[in-house]
Motif scaffolding. Structure first.
Motif, PDB file in Angstrom:
ATOM      1  N   ASP A 132      26.766  42.194 -23.161  1.00 17.87           N
ATOM      2  CA  ASP A 132      26.183  41.933 -21.846  1.00 17.87           C
ATOM      3  C   ASP A 132      25.165  43.019 -21.529  1.00 17.87           C
ATOM      4  OD1 ASP A 132      25.612  41.509 -19.171  1.00 17.87           O
ATOM      5  OD2 ASP A 132      27.669  40.980 -18.641  1.00 17.87           O
ATOM      6  N   PRO A 133      23.881  42.659 -21.252  1.00 17.48           N
ATOM      7  CA  PRO A 133      22.869  43.693 -21.008  1.00 17.48           C
ATOM      8  C   PRO A 133      23.029  44.402 -19.668  1.00 17.48           C
ATOM      9  CG  PRO A 133      21.925  41.519 -20.686  1.00 17.48           C
ATOM     10  CD  PRO A 133      23.298  41.314 -21.272  1.00 17.48           C
ATOM     11  N   ARG A 134      23.547  43.721 -18.655  1.00 16.91           N
ATOM     12  CA  ARG A 134      23.725  44.291 -17.307  1.00 16.91           C
ATOM     13  C   ARG A 134      22.431  44.929 -16.792  1.00 16.91           C
ATOM     14  NH1 ARG A 134      27.374  48.488 -16.965  1.00 16.91           N
ATOM     15  NH2 ARG A 134      27.545  48.802 -19.208  1.00 16.91           N
ATOM     16  N   THR A 135      21.345  44.183 -16.873  1.00 14.29           N
ATOM     17  CA  THR A 135      20.033  44.712 -16.479  1.00 14.29           C
ATOM     18  C   THR A 135      19.937  44.875 -14.967  1.00 14.29           C
ATOM     19  OG1 THR A 135      19.086  43.563 -18.377  1.00 14.29           O
ATOM     20  CG2 THR A 135      17.543  44.348 -16.682  1.00 14.29           C
ATOM     21  N   GLU A 136      19.464  46.049 -14.547  1.00 13.94           N
ATOM     22  CA  GLU A 136      19.306  46.337 -13.122  1.00 13.94           C
ATOM     23  C   GLU A 136      18.070  47.198 -12.914  1.00 13.94           C
ATOM     24  OE1 GLU A 136      21.633  48.736  -9.521  1.00 13.94           O
ATOM     25  OE2 GLU A 136      22.750  48.080 -11.302  1.00 13.94           O
ATOM     26  N   VAL A 137      17.260  46.832 -11.928  1.00 11.86           N
ATOM     27  CA  VAL A 137      16.091  47.622 -11.551  1.00 11.86           C
ATOM     28  C   VAL A 137      16.357  48.214 -10.180  1.00 11.86           C
ATOM     29  CG1 VAL A 137      13.599  47.615 -11.155  1.00 11.86           C
ATOM     30  CG2 VAL A 137      14.594  46.064 -12.866  1.00 11.86           C
ATOM     31  N   THR A 138      16.356  49.543 -10.096  1.00 13.75           N
ATOM     32  CA  THR A 138      16.649  50.198  -8.825  1.00 13.75           C
ATOM     33  C   THR A 138      15.403  50.280  -7.947  1.00 13.75           C
ATOM     34  OG1 THR A 138      16.134  52.445  -9.563  1.00 13.75           O
ATOM     35  CG2 THR A 138      18.347  51.617 -10.038  1.00 13.75           C
ATOM     36  N   LYS A 139      15.609  50.539  -6.667  1.00 16.17           N
ATOM     37  CA  LYS A 139      14.494  50.605  -5.723  1.00 16.17           C
ATOM     38  C   LYS A 139      13.542  51.759  -6.045  1.00 16.17           C
ATOM     39  CE  LYS A 139      16.957  48.450  -1.846  1.00 16.17           C
ATOM     40  NZ  LYS A 139      17.460  48.649  -0.455  1.00 16.17           N
TER      41      LYS A 139
ATOM     42  N   GLY B 132      12.705  52.764  -9.047  1.00 16.16           N
ATOM     43  CA  GLY B 132      11.971  52.579 -10.290  1.00 16.16           C
ATOM     44  C   GLY B 132      12.716  52.757 -11.591  1.00 16.16           C
ATOM     45  N   PHE B 133      14.015  52.999 -11.538  1.00 18.92           N
ATOM     46  CA  PHE B 133      14.777  53.098 -12.775  1.00 18.92           C
ATOM     47  C   PHE B 133      15.177  51.711 -13.263  1.00 18.92           C
ATOM     48  CE2 PHE B 133      15.483  57.400 -11.143  1.00 18.92           C
ATOM     49  CZ  PHE B 133      15.199  58.145 -12.279  1.00 18.92           C
ATOM     50  N   ILE B 134      15.190  51.550 -14.576  1.00 19.97           N
ATOM     51  CA  ILE B 134      15.640  50.299 -15.191  1.00 19.97           C
ATOM     52  C   ILE B 134      16.823  50.637 -16.074  1.00 19.97           C
ATOM     53  CG2 ILE B 134      15.010  48.331 -16.638  1.00 19.97           C
ATOM     54  CD1 ILE B 134      12.075  48.962 -15.922  1.00 19.97           C
ATOM     55  N   LYS B 135      17.973  50.057 -15.762  1.00 19.35           N
ATOM     56  CA  LYS B 135      19.189  50.282 -16.529  1.00 19.35           C
ATOM     57  C   LYS B 135      19.551  48.994 -17.247  1.00 19.35           C
ATOM     58  CE  LYS B 135      21.658  51.397 -12.898  1.00 19.35           C
ATOM     59  NZ  LYS B 135      22.789  51.899 -12.075  1.00 19.35           N
ATOM     60  N   SER B 136      19.799  49.099 -18.545  1.00 20.89           N
ATOM     61  CA  SER B 136      20.135  47.889 -19.299  1.00 20.89           C
ATOM     62  C   SER B 136      20.473  48.257 -20.734  1.00 20.89           C
ATOM     63  CB  SER B 136      18.960  46.912 -19.295  1.00 20.89           C
ATOM     64  OG  SER B 136      19.248  45.754 -20.056  1.00 20.89           O
ATOM     65  N   ARG B 137      21.271  47.444 -21.370  1.00 26.04           N
ATOM     66  CA  ARG B 137      21.317  47.501 -22.819  1.00 26.04           C
ATOM     67  C   ARG B 137      20.048  46.850 -23.366  1.00 26.04           C
ATOM     68  NH1 ARG B 137      25.991  49.291 -25.006  1.00 26.04           N
ATOM     69  NH2 ARG B 137      27.820  49.268 -23.637  1.00 26.04           N
ATOM     70  N   HIS B 138      19.703  47.256 -24.576  1.00 30.41           N
ATOM     71  CA  HIS B 138      18.610  46.621 -25.328  1.00 30.41           C
ATOM     72  C   HIS B 138      17.224  46.872 -24.753  1.00 30.41           C
ATOM     73  CE1 HIS B 138      22.183  44.914 -26.923  1.00 30.41           C
ATOM     74  NE2 HIS B 138      22.296  43.931 -26.053  1.00 30.41           N
ATOM     75  N   LEU B 139      17.072  47.936 -23.940  1.00 34.10           N
ATOM     76  CA  LEU B 139      15.707  48.351 -23.593  1.00 34.10           C
ATOM     77  C   LEU B 139      14.965  48.721 -24.875  1.00 34.10           C
ATOM     78  CD1 LEU B 139      16.328  50.513 -20.389  1.00 34.10           C
ATOM     79  CD2 LEU B 139      15.654  48.113 -20.542  1.00 34.10           C
ATOM     80  N   ASP B 140      15.705  49.207 -25.844  1.00 39.97           N
ATOM     81  CA  ASP B 140      15.246  49.381 -27.216  1.00 39.97           C
ATOM     82  C   ASP B 140      15.414  48.024 -27.909  1.00 39.97           C
ATOM     83  OD1 ASP B 140      14.841  50.105 -29.880  1.00 39.97           O
ATOM     84  OD2 ASP B 140      16.791  51.090 -30.062  1.00 39.97           O
ATOM     85  N   ASP B 141      14.392  47.220 -28.077  1.00 39.64           N
ATOM     86  CA  ASP B 141      13.011  47.584 -27.872  1.00 39.64           C
ATOM     87  C   ASP B 141      12.313  46.518 -27.028  1.00 39.64           C
ATOM     88  OD1 ASP B 141      10.651  49.112 -28.252  1.00 39.64           O
ATOM     89  OD2 ASP B 141      10.091  47.867 -29.955  1.00 39.64           O
ATOM     90  N   LYS B 142      13.085  45.884 -26.125  1.00 39.37           N
ATOM     91  CA  LYS B 142      12.497  44.788 -25.358  1.00 39.37           C
ATOM     92  C   LYS B 142      11.511  45.289 -24.311  1.00 39.37           C
ATOM     93  CE  LYS B 142      16.139  41.572 -26.513  1.00 39.37           C
ATOM     94  NZ  LYS B 142      17.203  40.644 -26.085  1.00 39.37           N
ATOM     95  N   VAL B 143      11.607  46.579 -23.951  1.00 43.25           N
ATOM     96  CA  VAL B 143      10.571  47.173 -23.100  1.00 43.25           C
ATOM     97  C   VAL B 143       9.220  47.086 -23.794  1.00 43.25           C
ATOM     98  CG1 VAL B 143       9.693  49.372 -22.219  1.00 43.25           C
ATOM     99  CG2 VAL B 143      12.046  48.717 -21.764  1.00 43.25           C
ATOM    100  N   SER B 144       9.184  47.433 -25.074  1.00 44.43           N
ATOM    101  CA  SER B 144       7.925  47.437 -25.814  1.00 44.43           C
ATOM    102  C   SER B 144       7.380  46.025 -26.016  1.00 44.43           C
ATOM    103  CB  SER B 144       8.117  48.122 -27.163  1.00 44.43           C
ATOM    104  OG  SER B 144       8.562  49.442 -27.005  1.00 44.43           O
ATOM    105  N   VAL B 145       8.262  45.078 -26.265  1.00 42.44           N
ATOM    106  CA  VAL B 145       7.816  43.688 -26.408  1.00 42.44           C
ATOM    107  C   VAL B 145       7.173  43.221 -25.109  1.00 42.44           C
ATOM    108  CG1 VAL B 145       8.537  41.304 -26.829  1.00 42.44           C
ATOM    109  CG2 VAL B 145       9.572  43.163 -28.146  1.00 42.44           C
ATOM    110  N   ALA B 146       7.782  43.561 -23.977  1.00 44.45           N
ATOM    111  CA  ALA B 146       7.212  43.193 -22.675  1.00 44.45           C
ATOM    112  C   ALA B 146       5.848  43.847 -22.473  1.00 44.45           C
ATOM    113  CB  ALA B 146       8.171  43.594 -21.554  1.00 44.45           C
ATOM    114  N   ILE B 147       5.697  45.094 -22.910  1.00 44.79           N
ATOM    115  CA  ILE B 147       4.415  45.794 -22.787  1.00 44.79           C
ATOM    116  C   ILE B 147       3.331  45.072 -23.581  1.00 44.79           C
ATOM    117  CG2 ILE B 147       3.204  47.903 -23.505  1.00 44.79           C
ATOM    118  CD1 ILE B 147       5.741  49.456 -22.669  1.00 44.79           C
ATOM    119  N   LEU B 148       3.650  44.643 -24.798  1.00 45.49           N
ATOM    120  CA  LEU B 148       2.665  43.935 -25.616  1.00 45.49           C
ATOM    121  C   LEU B 148       2.315  42.583 -25.013  1.00 45.49           C
ATOM    122  CD1 LEU B 148       3.652  44.690 -29.323  1.00 45.49           C
ATOM    123  CD2 LEU B 148       2.206  45.991 -27.753  1.00 45.49           C
TER     124      LEU B 148
END
Length: 345
Positions: free
Chosen positions: A166-173, A175-191
């Motif tokens: 379960d990634p349990r993705t959360e974006v705080t007010k 600006g923090f982003i907490k989640s499993r699998h930020l490695d490497d879906k952050v980079s995919v989103a950037i591209l």
């Protein structure tokens, strides 16, 4: 930073994609790419490649980000119906203790569960706090009425079924982003955000560039094939590791100078550093001692390219990870500055 990047991070982390079982997320990315107006090619390993023609077609670039994540497989079914696991990727059992998970059967059914130490209950097991967290003692408690191996097998669960966390993705007010699998879906989103921008703003890249969404990075051979002889520079966009003796933080772009495979290309690294200075992009130079990227995999496969590695700073890598929008924004700016820049001589 584009809000679109955050939305794509939340979307991508919601799709299970442990290494070896990435066809669903690749199809979803392919649909996004098509809606943006691009054609894509899926290689035999299941990676996705998008080629954007530039002014110069004789010299080309390749940029990667990987969509596969850590995960597990069913190793065995215990006599009490619970599951043993075999890990996919480089992490430890303590990083997933207590996490919710999903078992994906070969027939398409899914079951939820919780990853637990067998000796979890302190009311029963005196050694609950000290027992080794390993394949012998860690198990999955399935959310089904099953108390035997045979009952679990009747659910359709078999050895080799994939397990996602379960990634349990959360974006705080703030600006923090907490989640499993930020490695490497952050980079995919950037591209994806960059591809969207150059299409909407009709930006012509100085060089034909291949955007490679790899799906085997966590096991060491993502992005090591389909590399044209025309490709001169290879940029991996992945996570920056944070910890003791590390310079990387959650607010800058991390530029790797060396990982477990050895140093990255010195001239290309200096160009990336200079782009940060010229464009006032916060950055950190760093060494990742227990790390390998798609770029290092390409080098081991014999690619004749200049290789580099950058990425957002990720805290608690290969566990419940965290970064900040500042780091993502810095990485976005460096990716754009680099892909719009001239190659080094």
């Amino acid at each position: 930073m584009s809000n679109q990047t955050i939305e794509w991070i939340k979307y991508l982390t919601s799709i299970p994609s442990p290494t070896g079982n990435t066809s669903e997320i690749i199809k979803n990315i392919e649909r996004i790419i098509s809606n943006l107006g691009y054609e894509s090619f899926e290689n035999n390993k299941g990676s996705l490649i998008i080629t954007v023609k530039g002014k110069n077609h004789k010299k080309q670039r390749l940029v990667t980000a990987h969509v596969d994540t850590l995960g597990a497989m069913v190793r065995a079914i215990n006599p009490d119906g619970r599951l043993k696991m075999d890990l996919i990727g480089g992490f430890r059992y303590n990083a997933i203790e207590g996490e919710y998970c999903t078992i994906h059967t070969t027939k398409g059914k899914t079951y939820t569960g919780t990853i637990l130490l067998h000796q979890t209950s302190v009311h029963v097991y005196k050694e609950a706090g000290t027992v080794q967290r390993d394949q012998t003692n860690m198990e999955i408690r399935i959310d089904e009425k099953t108390q035997s191996k045979e009952e679990t097998q009747r659910l359709g669960i078999e050895v080799g079924d994939f397990i996602s966390f379960d990634p349990r993705t959360e974006v705080t007010k703030n600006g923090f982003i907490k989640s499993r699998h930020l490695d490497d879906k952050v980079s995919v989103a950037i591209l994806l955000t960059f591809l969207k921008k150059i299409k909407e703003e009709r930006i012509e890249l100085p060089y034909t560039t291949h955007f490679f969404i790899s799906n085997n990075e966590e096991i060491g051979y993502g992005g090591n094939s389909n590399i044209s002889e025309k490709i001169v520079e290879y940029l991996a966009v992945d996570m920056g590791a944070i910890g003791d003796d590390q310079q990387t933080d959650e607010y800058s772009v991390s530029i790797c100078v060396k990982d477990s495979s050895g140093p990255y290309h010195y001239s290309l690294r200096k160009q990336l550093t200079n782009l940060c200075i010229e464009n006032t992009i916060p950055y950190r130079l760093d060494i990742y001692p227990f790390y390998g990227s798609d770029a290092s995999a390409a080098m081991k496969a014999g690619a004749d390219v200049r290789h580099a590695l950058i990425g957002a700073g990720i805290d608690a890598s290969h566990a419940y990870e965290r970064t900040h929008t500042s780091s993502i924004e810095s990485t976005e700016k460096l990716v754009e500055s680099y892909l719009l820049s001239s190659m080094i001589d």
